[in-house]
Design an enzyme around this catalytic site. Structure first.
Site, PDB file in Angstrom:
ATOM      1  N   PHE A 118       0.961  -1.151  -0.025  1.00  0.00           N
ATOM      2  CA  PHE A 118      -0.001   0.047  -0.082  1.00  0.00           C
ATOM      3  C   PHE A 118       0.855   1.296  -0.015  1.00  0.00           C
ATOM      4  O   PHE A 118       1.853   1.353   0.780  1.00  0.00           O
ATOM      5  CB  PHE A 118      -0.921   0.218   1.165  1.00  0.00           C
ATOM      6  CG  PHE A 118      -1.859   1.192   0.975  1.00  0.00           C
ATOM      7  CD1 PHE A 118      -2.898   0.814   0.291  1.00  0.00           C
ATOM      8  CD2 PHE A 118      -1.856   2.358   1.931  1.00  0.00           C
ATOM      9  CE1 PHE A 118      -3.927   2.035   0.202  1.00  0.00           C
ATOM     10  CE2 PHE A 118      -2.808   3.229   1.840  1.00  0.00           C
ATOM     11  CZ  PHE A 118      -3.881   2.913   0.863  1.00  0.00           C
ATOM     12  N   ASP A 189       2.865  -5.701   7.298  1.00  0.00           N
ATOM     13  CA  ASP A 189       1.726  -5.039   7.214  1.00  0.00           C
ATOM     14  C   ASP A 189       0.306  -5.917   7.061  1.00  0.00           C
ATOM     15  O   ASP A 189       0.322  -6.617   6.295  1.00  0.00           O
ATOM     16  CB  ASP A 189       1.544  -3.852   6.248  1.00  0.00           C
ATOM     17  CG  ASP A 189       0.488  -2.794   6.063  1.00  0.00           C
ATOM     18  OD1 ASP A 189      -0.593  -3.315   6.839  1.00  0.00           O
ATOM     19  OD2 ASP A 189       0.477  -1.794   5.559  1.00  0.00           O
ATOM     20  N   LYS A 215     -10.928  -1.829   9.102  1.00  0.00           N
ATOM     21  CA  LYS A 215     -11.349  -2.705   7.889  1.00  0.00           C
ATOM     22  C   LYS A 215     -12.319  -3.952   8.398  1.00  0.00           C
ATOM     23  O   LYS A 215     -13.365  -3.753   8.905  1.00  0.00           O
ATOM     24  CB  LYS A 215     -10.358  -3.080   7.259  1.00  0.00           C
ATOM     25  CG  LYS A 215      -9.532  -1.839   6.416  1.00  0.00           C
ATOM     26  CD  LYS A 215      -8.178  -2.103   5.543  1.00  0.00           C
ATOM     27  CE  LYS A 215      -7.349  -1.309   5.027  1.00  0.00           C
ATOM     28  NZ  LYS A 215      -8.128  -0.853   3.935  1.00  0.00           N
ATOM     29  N   ARG A 361     -13.118  -3.892  -6.809  1.00  0.00           N
ATOM     30  CA  ARG A 361     -12.664  -4.465  -5.666  1.00  0.00           C
ATOM     31  C   ARG A 361     -13.866  -4.962  -4.875  1.00  0.00           C
ATOM     32  O   ARG A 361     -14.666  -4.204  -4.527  1.00  0.00           O
ATOM     33  CB  ARG A 361     -11.830  -3.588  -4.905  1.00  0.00           C
ATOM     34  CG  ARG A 361     -10.910  -4.079  -4.053  1.00  0.00           C
ATOM     35  CD  ARG A 361      -9.699  -3.239  -3.529  1.00  0.00           C
ATOM     36  NE  ARG A 361     -10.416  -2.395  -2.245  1.00  0.00           N
ATOM     37  CZ  ARG A 361      -9.520  -1.698  -1.502  1.00  0.00           C
ATOM     38  NH1 ARG A 361      -8.420  -2.192  -1.192  1.00  0.00           N
ATOM     39  NH2 ARG A 361     -10.312  -1.061  -0.717  1.00  0.00           N
TER      40      ARG A 361
END
Lengths: 402, 402
Positions: A118, A189, A215, A361
């Site tokens: 990311f 991560d 998330k 996505r």
């Protein structure tokens, strides 16, 4: 798990608020709202802050909240007791991890990452390298070529386990073992791992790891991050962001810094008590589910979405690996008109998201998404694609936040 | 101020929740709860997060929240439009400010601070200096000697305007002007200034400033911090903590970092939306009061507390300057038994706090504290001190958080 175990979806779906007209496939960006969150936060505001005022740092346990909550995250990521600390944001936690990791390998100058990491991880590394000014460099490999780039010149292997665009998953155990064999320190991560699939930091021998909680962990927008430091490193790891809450004696108000023992030193400033209260309410659900069951459901739902979309929309090209062990908990398709198509889907209440240049996505969150939702989503995708709705000019292009 | 102005205390007292049995003189550590906060946060949780889900980044303005809220803080600290950004914690914001300031004076190696600076500022500077590894050093002067230590060897003057223990106030305009005359860049910590007294960053020509919002600004435990960058520096200042939210094009997901224009580059990771919603509710009050009136009331209440305590308790030694222009919005006394005495006071509902080694600290927050409370507090102080309650062994010593 101190209470009765909850069956994934069958018991957990009713514990989330979801608007009736929405199929939410973006829980990999911002998780849905668990029902108890508002009440918990109101309790902290009114009864703790309002009535206890400053005393609540002790009486309500605010001071130990980052450690207490870290202990609950630890179970979800296979971390040892006392090895996880909450606070700040994922950008800052990977910065702390990378700074400490580089410090452990002072003779080497290369941070190896991949082009699927990311961007904020890469940007924070750039900033740290500039601040260090010691000739480090950030080397980016293609995700599939990472292993080939491991060498004894690499100081730190710095990766996100699951690719935010494609959902491709690295083999954390294998890469960590190979890195260690070459004297490389690892920073993982877990943004798209924590709550998405079982993680076994202790088992793989991870050095440092960090992740977010807004998330899959459903803790709300801007919820605090977590940082894992392997117990074998925790008393030596340098805290580059050396704030007073990570001091050995924060209330002595000494003029000089001395790090606290263990991962406590990775605390920085005053913890975000209200935001962390929302996380605590969300963890009341996570405490009671089995991540293996979550994972099994996620893979089945992902397979279903892949099959349904491929059958209905041959123009959408799957970019997520089909192999179960090579993917996280999202399914992504490349499609040239993906940007507008996603806007059209969102307008119909099927919420996924778009990632440049052409990725549609769809996040799979089995606590509140089941087969019926997946099939309805696939129907809408077909409707949008086959109806060429995505070609209509009136769809305004507005981006969402990861 | 778009709505009718509120009279300090007369109109504002009713806008705060305070427990009936408490006189709260610790609003310089954690401000009291404004009445609308819980409702605002619940709205954000239920209607924005719950119903809008990921769409709320646009529909509810979450993405621009740090800038929007910064604009409201700007009025309180005399900052130019668009010069203030919210996020993270004060420790991290002073780190960003100091890193950028040092970068502007690469030929100089000394950071000048004072022994009255809050320790986390010093600790963060130590950490930054170690990370830089370029031979910088942190020099600490006594607060009254700072001016004498200014020289053309100093890179950055790094001070908190109001001393967290004594309440002594630096002359920000004078020190900034003298620093600039010697080519020194300034970083001001406004933790005990913002909402305590009028600040005029633009007028004094400040370079960088930062502050927190959980003290006088009443935004709740762990509320986000603010960072000011003078417009003349904002497009050149290096963002050492270079996160994706500070990128010129955060949603392009480029692999390389490019800073956004202006203070936007000082954003790091995902903003703490819920915590910032609490701040927004609190600012609804601040938008409508005149800081000059707050200041006048604060000084009068401080004078009253000093007079009452000195008359009743000669063993308590005032450590706060009497001169109005030399103090912030707290009154502190040194007392050898201060630790236990403060515990005895808190047990009686008079909540101040203690700072090592012997400081009893009383914050003056005129929005919700008036003369009657000050006099009742002084009566309790007398009762505790003259009754030697502070000598009793049973008072457990538990520290509070700044």
């Amino acid at each position: 798990m101190t209470e009765t175990r909850l069956r994934v979806y069958d018991d957990t779906r009713a514990l989330f608020h979801l608007p009736p007209d929405v199929i939410y496939l973006d829980g990999n960006s911002l998780g849905a709202l668990p029902l108890g969150v508002a009440e918990r936060v109101v309790h902290v505001i009114k009864s703790e802050w309002g009535d206890e005022l400053i005393r609540a740092w002790n009486t309500a346990g605010w001071y130990v909240q980052p450690r207490r909550v870290g202990g609950r995250i630890a179970r979800l990521i296979g971390a040892e007791v006392g090895s996880v600390m909450m606070g700040d944001t994922l950008s800052l936690k990977v910065y702390q991890a990378l700074a400490a990791a580089l410090d452990m390998n002072p003779g080497r100058k290369v941070v190896l990452s991949d082009t699927g990491n990311f961007p904020t991880d890469l940007y924070m590394a750039e900033g740290l390298i500039a601040t260090l000014g010691r000739g480090h460099r950030l080397q980016l490999a293609a995700p599939e070529d990472v292993e080939a780039h491991l060498s004894d010149e690499i100081a730190v292997l710095y990766l996100t386990e699951v690719d935010y665009r494609t959902g491709r998953r690295h083999d954390m155990a294998d890469l960590t073992a190979k890195a260690h064999g070459l004297g490389i320190v690892t920073v993982w991560d877990l943004a798209h791992s924590a709550g998405a699939l079982p993680v076994d930091l202790s088992g793989v021998g991870a050095d440092f790891a960090a992740g977010c909680t807004y998330k899959y962990l459903n803790a709300g927008p801007g919820a605090p991050a977590f940082l894992y430091v392997a117990p074998r490193h925790a008393d030596r790891a340098r805290a580059a962001l050396s704030g007073w809450m990570g001091h050995a004696k924060p209330f002595a108000f000494d003029l000089g810094y001395a790090p606290a023992g263990g991962v406590e030193r990775m605390r920085v400033g005053t913890p975000p008590v209200l935001a962390m209260a929302a996380l605590e309410a969300s963890l009341d659900i996570w405490d009671r589910v089995d991540l293996r069951e979550v994972r099994a459901r996620s893979l089945a739902l992902g397979d279903l979405l892949i099959a349904e979309v491929e059958r209905r929309c041959p123009s959408l090209k799957l970019v997520t690996p089909r192999a179960h062990d090579q993917r996280g908990s999202q399914v992504s398709f490349a499609f040239a008109g993906g940007y507008a198509a996603m806007q059209a889907l969102i307008a119909r209440g099927v919420i996924g998201d778009f990632r440049a240049p052409d990725i549609m996505r769809f996040g799979i969150t089995p606590l509140y998404i089941g087969e019926a939702e997946i099939i309805r989503a696939a129907e809408s995708i077909e409707e949008v694609i086959s109806g060429e709705v995505w070609r209509l000019p009136e769809y305004q292009v507005v981006n969402a936040v990861t």
